[in-house]
Design an enzyme around this catalytic site. Structure first.
Site, PDB file in Angstrom:
ATOM      1  N   HIS A   1     -11.588   9.195   8.596  1.00 14.25           N
ATOM      2  CA  HIS A   1     -10.751   8.361   7.738  1.00 14.25           C
ATOM      3  C   HIS A   1     -10.749   6.891   8.160  1.00 14.25           C
ATOM      4  O   HIS A   1      -9.916   6.115   7.696  1.00 14.25           O
ATOM      5  CB  HIS A   1      -9.308   8.882   7.725  1.00 14.25           C
ATOM      6  CG  HIS A   1      -9.175  10.225   7.084  1.00 14.25           C
ATOM      7  ND1 HIS A   1      -9.418  10.459   5.756  1.00 14.25           N
ATOM      8  CD2 HIS A   1      -8.856  11.433   7.613  1.00 14.25           C
ATOM      9  CE1 HIS A   1      -9.234  11.737   5.480  1.00 14.25           C
ATOM     10  NE2 HIS A   1      -8.897  12.348   6.600  1.00 14.25           N
TER      11      HIS A   1
ATOM     12  N   ILE B   1      -8.620   1.763   7.211  1.00 18.23           N
ATOM     13  CA  ILE B   1      -8.114   3.121   7.414  1.00 18.23           C
ATOM     14  C   ILE B   1      -7.715   3.703   6.065  1.00 18.23           C
ATOM     15  O   ILE B   1      -6.934   3.101   5.335  1.00 18.23           O
ATOM     16  CB  ILE B   1      -6.875   3.112   8.337  1.00 18.23           C
ATOM     17  CG1 ILE B   1      -7.186   2.385   9.644  1.00 18.23           C
ATOM     18  CG2 ILE B   1      -6.366   4.527   8.579  1.00 18.23           C
ATOM     19  CD1 ILE B   1      -5.951   1.967  10.423  1.00 18.23           C
ATOM     20  N   CYS B   2      -8.237   4.863   5.761  1.00 14.94           N
ATOM     21  CA  CYS B   2      -7.855   5.568   4.542  1.00 14.94           C
ATOM     22  C   CYS B   2      -6.736   6.545   4.920  1.00 14.94           C
ATOM     23  O   CYS B   2      -7.001   7.645   5.411  1.00 14.94           O
ATOM     24  CB  CYS B   2      -9.061   6.300   3.955  1.00 14.94           C
ATOM     25  SG  CYS B   2      -8.673   7.190   2.436  1.00 14.94           S
ATOM     26  N   ALA B   3      -5.504   6.099   4.744  1.00 12.67           N
ATOM     27  CA  ALA B   3      -4.335   6.920   5.066  1.00 12.67           C
ATOM     28  C   ALA B   3      -3.264   6.668   4.012  1.00 12.67           C
ATOM     29  O   ALA B   3      -2.917   5.512   3.745  1.00 12.67           O
ATOM     30  CB  ALA B   3      -3.799   6.588   6.456  1.00 12.67           C
TER      31      ALA B   3
ATOM     32  N   TRP C   1      -7.779   3.588  -2.779  1.00 12.07           N
ATOM     33  CA  TRP C   1      -8.187   4.763  -2.015  1.00 12.07           C
ATOM     34  C   TRP C   1      -8.023   6.024  -2.831  1.00 12.07           C
ATOM     35  O   TRP C   1      -7.122   6.144  -3.650  1.00 12.07           O
ATOM     36  CB  TRP C   1      -7.353   4.885  -0.738  1.00 12.07           C
ATOM     37  CG  TRP C   1      -7.499   3.747   0.212  1.00 12.07           C
ATOM     38  CD1 TRP C   1      -6.572   2.779   0.474  1.00 12.07           C
ATOM     39  CD2 TRP C   1      -8.620   3.450   1.052  1.00 12.07           C
ATOM     40  NE1 TRP C   1      -7.054   1.909   1.408  1.00 12.07           N
ATOM     41  CE2 TRP C   1      -8.311   2.289   1.782  1.00 12.07           C
ATOM     42  CE3 TRP C   1      -9.858   4.042   1.248  1.00 12.07           C
ATOM     43  CZ2 TRP C   1      -9.179   1.725   2.699  1.00 12.07           C
ATOM     44  CZ3 TRP C   1     -10.736   3.475   2.161  1.00 12.07           C
ATOM     45  CH2 TRP C   1     -10.388   2.326   2.878  1.00 12.07           C
TER      46      TRP C   1
END
Length: 152
Positions: free
Chosen positions: A84, A91-93, A145
């Site tokens: 991620h 950051i893919c969160a 995202w």
């Protein structure tokens, strides 16, 4: 004083009084626009012994709007190799986007990222890393995202 400045002043005051959780250290918090904190994942993990730096950028709408958060990538720090985390530090969160809540704080985001890293079983980049990094906006908040994998 803007709401964001008051909130960040309170967060910094709390950090100064209570400290940060183990493995998290404030490196720079000189103003209310950009902070940098180091994050180390403790225990028996695939990131054992590695330290990373997170940069938080705040706008005037913080904490109503999420800060822009990314790993620092420079001569000293690198982004962790994680499914991620892109090599440019983005950051893919979901908590940094659609699931942001004003009750979250800088420290709680650090703890969440620390936990995300600690639970990772395999060091690998997102499958679209190269394509994303070559076209990514400078500010990760400008990325739309697609949150589809909570198993890492």
């Amino acid at each position: 004083m803007a709401v964001s400045s008051r909130r960040l002043q309170k967060e910094l005051s709390d950090i100064n009084k209570e400290g940060t959780p183990v493995g998290i250290v404030v490196l720079k918090a000189d103003d209310f626009s950009r902070w940098i904190l180091s994050v180390e994942v403790l225990g028996d993990t695939i990131y054992q012994g590695e330290k990373f730096a997170l940069m938080f950028r705040f706008d005037a709408q913080y904490p109503i709007s999420a800060p822009a958060v990314q790993f620092v990538v420079d001569d000293t720090y690198k982004a962790p190799v994680h499914p991620h985390v892109y090599s440019n530090g983005h950051i893919c969160a979901s908590i940094l986007g659609s699931e942001w809540s004003p009750v979250l704080s800088v420290v709680s985001v650090c703890v969440t990222i620390q936990s995300m890293l600690a639970s990772c079983k395999k060091k690998e980049r997102p499958p679209d890393n190269d394509r994303y990094v070559s076209h990514a906006p400078e500010n990760p908040k400008k990325t739309r995202w697609d949150f589809h994998d909570d198993n890492v």
